[in-house]
Motif scaffolding. Structure first.
Motif, short mmCIF file in Angstrom:
data_model
loop_
_atom_site.label_atom_id
_atom_site.label_comp_id
_atom_site.label_asym_id
_atom_site.label_seq_id
_atom_site.Cartn_x
_atom_site.Cartn_y
_atom_site.Cartn_z
N ILE A 143 0.90 -1.15 0.00
CA ILE A 143 0.00 0.00 0.00
C ILE A 143 0.94 1.19 0.00
CG2 ILE A 143 -1.87 1.19 1.17
CD1 ILE A 143 -2.55 -1.64 0.08
N TYR A 144 1.00 1.86 -1.13
CA TYR A 144 2.11 2.76 -1.43
C TYR A 144 2.37 3.78 -0.32
CZ TYR A 144 5.21 5.77 -4.09
OH TYR A 144 6.29 6.49 -4.52
N LYS A 145 3.63 3.77 0.15
CA LYS A 145 4.14 4.65 1.19
C LYS A 145 3.46 4.45 2.55
CE LYS A 145 7.36 7.26 -0.87
NZ LYS A 145 7.33 8.71 -0.95
N GLN A 146 2.70 3.32 2.70
CA GLN A 146 2.08 3.04 4.00
C GLN A 146 2.46 1.68 4.56
OE1 GLN A 146 -1.93 4.20 5.14
NE2 GLN A 146 -2.21 5.22 3.17
N PHE A 147 2.27 0.61 3.76
CA PHE A 147 2.47 -0.73 4.29
C PHE A 147 3.33 -1.57 3.36
CE2 PHE A 147 -1.46 0.60 6.38
CZ PHE A 147 -1.18 0.25 7.70
N VAL A 148 4.42 -2.08 3.91
CA VAL A 148 5.29 -3.02 3.20
C VAL A 148 4.56 -4.36 3.06
CG1 VAL A 148 7.49 -4.27 3.33
CG2 VAL A 148 7.34 -1.89 4.12
N PRO A 149 4.63 -5.03 1.91
CA PRO A 149 3.98 -6.35 1.80
C PRO A 149 4.62 -7.38 2.71
CG PRO A 149 5.31 -5.89 -0.15
CD PRO A 149 5.28 -4.62 0.65
N LEU A 150 3.83 -8.35 3.14
CA LEU A 150 4.32 -9.39 4.03
C LEU A 150 5.27 -10.36 3.33
CD1 LEU A 150 0.94 -10.23 5.80
CD2 LEU A 150 2.82 -8.88 6.73
N ALA A 151 5.22 -10.39 2.01
CA ALA A 151 6.07 -11.28 1.21
C ALA A 151 6.22 -10.69 -0.18
CB ALA A 151 5.47 -12.69 1.14
N ASN A 152 7.14 -11.24 -0.96
CA ASN A 152 7.33 -10.82 -2.35
C ASN A 152 7.15 -12.02 -3.27
OD1 ASN A 152 8.03 -9.77 -4.81
ND2 ASN A 152 10.17 -9.39 -4.31
N PRO A 153 5.90 -12.30 -3.70
CA PRO A 153 5.66 -13.45 -4.58
C PRO A 153 5.63 -13.09 -6.06
CG PRO A 153 3.59 -12.63 -3.72
CD PRO A 153 4.65 -11.70 -3.22
N ALA A 154 6.31 -12.00 -6.43
CA ALA A 154 6.27 -11.53 -7.82
C ALA A 154 6.83 -12.57 -8.79
CB ALA A 154 7.05 -10.23 -7.95
N ARG A 155 6.17 -12.71 -9.92
CA ARG A 155 6.66 -13.54 -11.01
C ARG A 155 7.57 -12.72 -11.93
NH1 ARG A 155 0.87 -15.52 -11.10
NH2 ARG A 155 0.93 -17.54 -10.06
N LYS A 156 8.24 -13.40 -12.86
CA LYS A 156 9.14 -12.74 -13.79
C LYS A 156 8.37 -11.79 -14.70
CE LYS A 156 12.31 -16.71 -14.16
NZ LYS A 156 12.88 -17.70 -15.10
N PRO A 157 9.03 -10.73 -15.20
CA PRO A 157 8.42 -9.91 -16.24
C PRO A 157 8.03 -10.78 -17.43
CG PRO A 157 10.38 -8.84 -15.39
CD PRO A 157 10.35 -10.22 -14.78
N GLY A 158 6.89 -10.48 -18.00
CA GLY A 158 6.35 -11.28 -19.10
C GLY A 158 5.33 -12.29 -18.64
N GLU A 159 5.29 -12.59 -17.33
CA GLU A 159 4.29 -13.51 -16.78
C GLU A 159 3.17 -12.70 -16.11
OE1 GLU A 159 5.99 -16.48 -14.25
OE2 GLU A 159 7.63 -16.93 -15.64
N TRP A 160 1.97 -13.28 -16.10
CA TRP A 160 0.82 -12.59 -15.51
C TRP A 160 0.88 -12.65 -13.99
CZ3 TRP A 160 -2.26 -9.30 -17.89
CH2 TRP A 160 -2.34 -9.36 -19.28
N GLN A 161 0.61 -11.50 -13.38
CA GLN A 161 0.52 -11.35 -11.94
C GLN A 161 -0.96 -11.18 -11.56
OE1 GLN A 161 3.66 -11.30 -10.55
NE2 GLN A 161 4.91 -10.63 -12.26
N VAL A 162 -1.32 -11.59 -10.34
CA VAL A 162 -2.72 -11.56 -9.92
C VAL A 162 -2.87 -10.85 -8.58
CG1 VAL A 162 -4.76 -12.94 -9.36
CG2 VAL A 162 -3.17 -13.73 -11.13
N TYR A 163 -3.79 -9.90 -8.52
CA TYR A 163 -4.21 -9.29 -7.27
C TYR A 163 -5.65 -9.71 -6.96
CZ TYR A 163 -0.36 -5.86 -6.82
OH TYR A 163 0.85 -5.25 -6.64
N ASP A 164 -5.88 -10.17 -5.74
CA ASP A 164 -7.22 -10.36 -5.22
C ASP A 164 -7.34 -9.51 -3.96
OD1 ASP A 164 -8.73 -12.43 -6.85
OD2 ASP A 164 -6.82 -13.46 -6.53
#
Length: 242
Positions: A143-164
């Protein structure tokens, strides 16, 4: 003498039959919309979106092959409809040939409630965070400039990422004071990264956020950050009002 209340009760005393939950048909495959969802983008057009620069005009981002892509220089887009509390599903992709570093590497933003033009609102950051150093409260899933994420599960560039996302809108008293703060839970590629966090106000690029503007339901906004790096794409966006 003590009396054991449990001995005087029956199991049926704590059984509830009303209200009956609404019947919702789940999606047949993961990520598809359930039967009660509003489809904000289903692969064909941006009819549910408008330009933030001029809300009388349609969103000018590019639609092709079932996805839509930021068209740099056209500005942010937001939903025609306004929402209070909701469940949101959104898929996004950083180009495989992305260049740049830090905040200049595939930067966009999902504004969970847009409080005005420009970049006003409550921002969930979109960024290439697979192998990209930046400040941690500005990486993907923050949450920009407020909360650091609990983990970093990012996929490689070119792969689809999902937010729920589960969004609980702030509530204000009649005198304009804050009754209850906004709260948000975020799953990033199926991993919990924000756990019902209580926001201290809309996003501020400089300074501490605070609640200064009373509002009700608001549109959801996507950001044209204007970086020289290749633009971000989106697909399969749906919402359930809660």
């Amino acid at each position: 003498m003590a009396f054991n209340i449990a001995k005087a009760q029956k199991p049926q005393d704590t059984e509830v039959y009303q209200p009956v939950p609404l019947k919702v048909n789940p999606a047949k495959t993961q990520g598809e919309a359930p039967s009660d969802a509003i489809i904000l983008f289903g692969g064909k057009n941006l009819d549910e979106w408008v330009s933030v620069k001029d809300k009388t005009k349609p969103a000018m981002w590019t639609v092709a092959d079932g996805i839509f892509t930021v068209k740099k220089g056209t500005g942010n887009i937001e939903t025609k409809r306004s929402f209070g509390n909701y469940q949101l599903h959104l898929e996004w992709r950083i180009p495989e040939n992305i260049t740049g570093k830090g905040q200049g590497r595939g930067n966009s933003g999902l504004f969970l409630a847009s409080t005005g033009g420009g970049d006003d609102g409550y921002e969930l950051q979109i960024l290439d965070s697979y192998n990209n150093d930046t400040y941690t409260n500005g990486q993907a899933g923050s949450i920009y400039k407020q909360f650091v994420p609990l983990a970093n599960p990012a996929r490689k560039p070119g792969e689809w990422q999902v937010y729920d996302v589960i969004w609980t809108a702030p509530v204000f008293n009649a005198d304009g004071s804050l009754k209850s703060a906004a709260r948000v839970t975020v799953f990033f590629n199926g991993v919990l990264v924000q756990n019902n966090v209580e926001l201290t106000g809309p996003t501020q690029y400089i300074g501490k956020p605070s609640y200064q503007k009373v509002h009700g339901p608001l549109p959801i906004k996507l950001q044209d950050h204007g970086d020289p790096s290749e633009p971000i794409s989106f697909r399969n966006i749906w919402i359930r009002e809660l």
